[in-house]
Structures are given as C-alpha cells and as structure tokens.
Design a protein around this motif. Structure first.
Motif, PDB file in Angstrom:
ATOM      1  N   GLU A 182      -6.299  -9.566   7.654  1.00  0.00           N
ATOM      2  CA  GLU A 182      -7.705  -9.378   8.022  1.00  0.00           C
ATOM      3  C   GLU A 182      -8.684  -9.805   6.936  1.00  0.00           C
ATOM      4  OE1 GLU A 182      -8.146  -5.331   9.219  1.00  0.00           O
ATOM      5  OE2 GLU A 182      -7.040  -5.600  11.105  1.00  0.00           O
ATOM      6  N   LYS A 183      -8.310  -9.623   5.667  1.00  0.00           N
ATOM      7  CA  LYS A 183      -9.249  -9.914   4.582  1.00  0.00           C
ATOM      8  C   LYS A 183      -8.740 -10.997   3.623  1.00  0.00           C
ATOM      9  CE  LYS A 183     -11.085  -5.188   4.631  1.00  0.00           C
ATOM     10  NZ  LYS A 183     -11.357  -3.966   3.824  1.00  0.00           N
ATOM     11  N   GLY A 184      -7.445 -11.261   3.643  1.00  0.00           N
ATOM     12  CA  GLY A 184      -6.879 -12.267   2.755  1.00  0.00           C
ATOM     13  C   GLY A 184      -6.899 -11.884   1.293  1.00  0.00           C
ATOM     14  N   SER A 185      -7.060 -10.596   1.032  1.00  0.00           N
ATOM     15  CA  SER A 185      -7.196 -10.136  -0.353  1.00  0.00           C
ATOM     16  C   SER A 185      -5.867  -9.712  -0.974  1.00  0.00           C
ATOM     17  CB  SER A 185      -8.187  -8.968  -0.415  1.00  0.00           C
ATOM     18  OG  SER A 185      -7.844  -7.970   0.531  1.00  0.00           O
ATOM     19  N   VAL A 186      -4.824  -9.630  -0.170  1.00  0.00           N
ATOM     20  CA  VAL A 186      -3.494  -9.264  -0.662  1.00  0.00           C
ATOM     21  C   VAL A 186      -2.564 -10.453  -0.492  1.00  0.00           C
ATOM     22  CG1 VAL A 186      -1.506  -7.741  -0.306  1.00  0.00           C
ATOM     23  CG2 VAL A 186      -3.812  -6.824  -0.148  1.00  0.00           C
ATOM     24  N   THR A 187      -1.776 -10.744  -1.499  1.00  0.00           N
ATOM     25  CA  THR A 187      -0.860 -11.882  -1.439  1.00  0.00           C
ATOM     26  C   THR A 187       0.561 -11.415  -1.114  1.00  0.00           C
ATOM     27  OG1 THR A 187      -0.291 -11.762  -3.790  1.00  0.00           O
ATOM     28  CG2 THR A 187      -2.235 -13.065  -3.188  1.00  0.00           C
ATOM     29  N   ASP A 188       1.405 -12.378  -0.764  1.00  0.00           N
ATOM     30  CA  ASP A 188       2.817 -12.073  -0.505  1.00  0.00           C
ATOM     31  C   ASP A 188       3.471 -11.449  -1.731  1.00  0.00           C
ATOM     32  OD1 ASP A 188       2.315 -13.237   1.904  1.00  0.00           O
ATOM     33  OD2 ASP A 188       3.505 -15.044   1.556  1.00  0.00           O
ATOM     34  N   ASP A 189       3.161 -11.993  -2.901  1.00  0.00           N
ATOM     35  CA  ASP A 189       3.753 -11.483  -4.145  1.00  0.00           C
ATOM     36  C   ASP A 189       3.345 -10.036  -4.402  1.00  0.00           C
ATOM     37  OD1 ASP A 189       5.048 -13.843  -4.639  1.00  0.00           O
ATOM     38  OD2 ASP A 189       3.505 -14.636  -5.976  1.00  0.00           O
ATOM     39  N   THR A 190       2.096  -9.698  -4.091  1.00  0.00           N
ATOM     40  CA  THR A 190       1.634  -8.327  -4.291  1.00  0.00           C
ATOM     41  C   THR A 190       2.437  -7.361  -3.432  1.00  0.00           C
ATOM     42  OG1 THR A 190      -0.613  -9.070  -4.794  1.00  0.00           O
ATOM     43  CG2 THR A 190      -0.338  -6.773  -4.121  1.00  0.00           C
ATOM     44  N   ILE A 191       2.634  -7.720  -2.179  1.00  0.00           N
ATOM     45  CA  ILE A 191       3.392  -6.863  -1.253  1.00  0.00           C
ATOM     46  C   ILE A 191       4.816  -6.673  -1.758  1.00  0.00           C
ATOM     47  CG2 ILE A 191       4.288  -6.658   1.094  1.00  0.00           C
ATOM     48  CD1 ILE A 191       1.839  -8.255   2.034  1.00  0.00           C
ATOM     49  N   GLU A 192       5.463  -7.763  -2.154  1.00  0.00           N
ATOM     50  CA  GLU A 192       6.850  -7.676  -2.618  1.00  0.00           C
ATOM     51  C   GLU A 192       6.958  -6.909  -3.931  1.00  0.00           C
ATOM     52  OE1 GLU A 192       9.946  -8.739  -1.190  1.00  0.00           O
ATOM     53  OE2 GLU A 192       8.489  -8.468   0.409  1.00  0.00           O
ATOM     54  N   ASN A 193       6.029  -7.148  -4.842  1.00  0.00           N
ATOM     55  CA  ASN A 193       6.081  -6.466  -6.141  1.00  0.00           C
ATOM     56  C   ASN A 193       5.928  -4.959  -5.989  1.00  0.00           C
ATOM     57  OD1 ASN A 193       6.414  -8.851  -7.559  1.00  0.00           O
ATOM     58  ND2 ASN A 193       4.241  -9.130  -7.949  1.00  0.00           N
ATOM     59  N   ILE A 194       5.012  -4.533  -5.127  1.00  0.00           N
ATOM     60  CA  ILE A 194       4.805  -3.100  -4.925  1.00  0.00           C
ATOM     61  C   ILE A 194       6.022  -2.470  -4.238  1.00  0.00           C
ATOM     62  CG2 ILE A 194       3.412  -1.394  -3.675  1.00  0.00           C
ATOM     63  CD1 ILE A 194       0.960  -3.110  -4.271  1.00  0.00           C
ATOM     64  N   LYS A 195       6.595  -3.177  -3.290  1.00  0.00           N
ATOM     65  CA  LYS A 195       7.808  -2.668  -2.630  1.00  0.00           C
ATOM     66  C   LYS A 195       8.927  -2.446  -3.645  1.00  0.00           C
ATOM     67  CE  LYS A 195       9.480  -4.727   0.910  1.00  0.00           C
ATOM     68  NZ  LYS A 195       9.903  -5.832   1.801  1.00  0.00           N
ATOM     69  N   VAL A 196       9.165  -3.452  -4.473  1.00  0.00           N
ATOM     70  CA  VAL A 196      10.247  -3.368  -5.462  1.00  0.00           C
ATOM     71  C   VAL A 196       9.968  -2.272  -6.485  1.00  0.00           C
ATOM     72  CG1 VAL A 196      11.446  -4.610  -7.313  1.00  0.00           C
ATOM     73  CG2 VAL A 196      10.943  -5.779  -5.163  1.00  0.00           C
ATOM     74  N   ALA A 197       8.694  -2.166  -6.895  1.00  0.00           N
ATOM     75  CA  ALA A 197       8.333  -1.162  -7.899  1.00  0.00           C
ATOM     76  C   ALA A 197       8.561   0.255  -7.391  1.00  0.00           C
ATOM     77  CB  ALA A 197       6.875  -1.343  -8.311  1.00  0.00           C
ATOM     78  N   LEU A 198       8.430   0.472  -6.079  1.00  0.00           N
ATOM     79  CA  LEU A 198       8.564   1.813  -5.513  1.00  0.00           C
ATOM     80  C   LEU A 198      10.003   2.179  -5.145  1.00  0.00           C
ATOM     81  CD1 LEU A 198       5.423   1.964  -3.182  1.00  0.00           C
ATOM     82  CD2 LEU A 198       5.788   3.195  -5.324  1.00  0.00           C
ATOM     83  N   MET A 199      10.882   1.202  -5.132  1.00  0.00           N
ATOM     84  CA  MET A 199      12.273   1.483  -4.726  1.00  0.00           C
ATOM     85  C   MET A 199      12.916   2.585  -5.551  1.00  0.00           C
ATOM     86  SD  MET A 199      14.341  -1.996  -3.727  1.00  0.00           S
ATOM     87  CE  MET A 199      14.319  -2.641  -5.397  1.00  0.00           C
ATOM     88  N   GLY A 200      12.906   2.433  -6.866  1.00  0.00           N
ATOM     89  CA  GLY A 200      13.585   3.381  -7.740  1.00  0.00           C
ATOM     90  C   GLY A 200      12.996   4.779  -7.718  1.00  0.00           C
TER      91      GLY A 200
END
Length: 272
Positions: free
Chosen positions: A91-109
């Motif tokens: 909707e806004k184009g303010s979040v990138t693919d890398d941001t989504i993946e990085n946050i997912k990985v950071a929250l796993m542990g």
C-alpha cells in the motif's frame, strides 16, 4: 469496546491464516524447516494483497518459503507481523523485502525461547500433573483435561497472537516511519538475524574429523590442531562451501546426499 477492530476483509484473512497455521509442520523439511508452512499460512494475505500483481504474488510466496523455525504458538505472532509488513509494502511501498525477511529471522530465536519455556516447560508440566493424578485413579477425564489445557490453551494463544502481531505490526511500522528509524531498524534486524544464524551454525553443525597423523612416536590429532587455530573452523568452512554451492544452483537435497556419501567414504578410510 472490541479488543480488535478490523475490516471484514482483514477478519476473513486472519481467520484463514489461523486455520492454515495448524498445518505448520505438514510441510516441515530439514532444509527449510517451517518455511513451507510459513508460506502456506501467509497465502491468504499474499493472495489478497497481490491480487492484481501475479509476479509480485509469486515472489512474495517464494520469499516466505525461506528457512524459518520457531515455536508453533509464537509462530502466529510473527505471521501476523509479516502480514502487516506485507500490507505496508504493497500500500505504501515503505517496507522492502529485505526488511520483512530480516525482522522474521531476528524474531525466530527470541520467540522460540519464550514459547518453549512457557508452553513446553510450564503449561505442559502443569497440565500433565493434573491429568496424571486423575488417570492414576482410573478417571478418563484426565486425558481430556490434558488435551483441553495443553492443546486448548495453545489454540487460544495462537488465535490472539496472530491478531496481536498484525495489530502491533501496523501501529509499530507507522511509528517507526514517522520517527525516521526505519533504516536503523532494518540494519539492527539484519545484525540480530545474522547473529542467530551464526549461533545455530555453531550449535548444529559439527565436522567429526577423526584423522590422526603419526610422526615417529608422536601422534597429531588433526581436528585438535585445527581447533587450536580457530574453534569450529571446519564447521564454518563447510557452511560457507554449501552456501556457495547453493548460490551456484545446486539443490539442497543433492548436497545432503553428497555429505552423507562423503561421510561414509571418509569413515571407511577412518578419516571421519
């Protein structure tokens, strides 16, 4: 006042995601672990957000099949957060693919630690203690109570965590962009994610070299010599080799089979 206020479409998507999250381990593999289940859970949101962008929909689904692993209950919180970030991206184009993946990985542990500690070590033990007491007296309600307490509480928690993740995600993302901290958040998430991956490599990858070289009356254990230079050097070397081969197009399943075959051959010659 309602705890969560969503549009009709958002409710429909979240309900579908909740149902699909129950099949998380149906597509579990040792290569991607919960990656396939994550993509399946995200599919209602992805199909709705990218309904007019077939290429974007395929790319998003493929991206969410990347390696992922956390506790099955806390998984729903991250899935809800990912839905919020995907919506922000479209909707806004303010979040990138890398941001989504990085946050997912950071929250796993962190989420895995919370889920394992609370549900496995606390809820399960309490539910089992109550159930065992009843079952030891021949009361069949013990089994039902265990299922209701342990399974039921997890189901309720998954329902709310999915919605909390989505609600917190939209609010959190808006605040981050308004404060101009998105770049720092993305970089921090990437650092935490890489740290988690490095910790997993150190814990899960082990090269069991059993090669001993005899020089006169002296025996040199090759693995001890290498570890004296840098502990875990062979393990990290193996990981970098596999990553490089995957980037060149080699399928993970063939690499796994190659490792198995190499291990058998090297064990025969008493190197492993």
């Amino acid at each position: 006042m309602a705890l969560f206020n969503y549009t009709k479409e958002e409710k429909k998507i979240l309900n579908k995601m909740f149902l699909l999250s129950g099949s998380l381990f149906a597509g579990f593999t040792m290569v991607k672990m919960e990656g396939n289940g994550f993509a399946l859970t995200m599919s209602p949101a992805i199909n709705a957000l990218y309904k007019d962008d077939d290429a974007g929909r395929k790319a998003a689904l493929k991206r969410h099949t990347n390696f992922f692993n956390t506790h099955a209950v806390m998984f729903n919180f991250i899935a809800g957060l990912a839905y919020a970030m995907e919506k922000e991206k479209v909707e806004k184009g303010s979040v990138t693919d890398d941001t989504i993946e990085n946050i997912k990985v950071a929250l796993m542990g962190p989420t895995a630690g919370i889920g394992d500690s609370f549900f496995f070590n606390v809820v399960r033990v309490i539910a089992a203690g109550i159930a065992i007491g009843l079952c030891s007296q021949g009361n069949f309600l013990g089994t039902l109570i265990f299922i209701a307490l342990y399974g039921g509480l997890q189901g309720v928690a998954k329902w709310y965590l999915l919605r909390i993740g989505y609600t917190m995600g939209t609010t959190f993302i808006d605040k981050v962009f308004q404060s101009g901290l998105m770049g720092a958040l993305t970089k921090s998430a990437a650092i935490v994610g890489l740290t988690m991956v490095g910790a997993m490599v150190a814990q899960m990858v082990y090269v069991g070299l059993a090669w001993t070289i005899k020089v006169g009356d002296t025996s040199v254990v090759v693995l001890d010599t290498i570890n004296a230079i840098m502990p875990g050097l062979l393990s990290i070397g193996l990981v970098f080799l596999l990553v490089n081969l995957i980037k060149k197009g080699y399928k993970p399943i063939w690499l796994v089979l190659g490792i198995m075959l190499s291990s058998v051959v090297l064990a025969f010659f008493k190197i492993f």
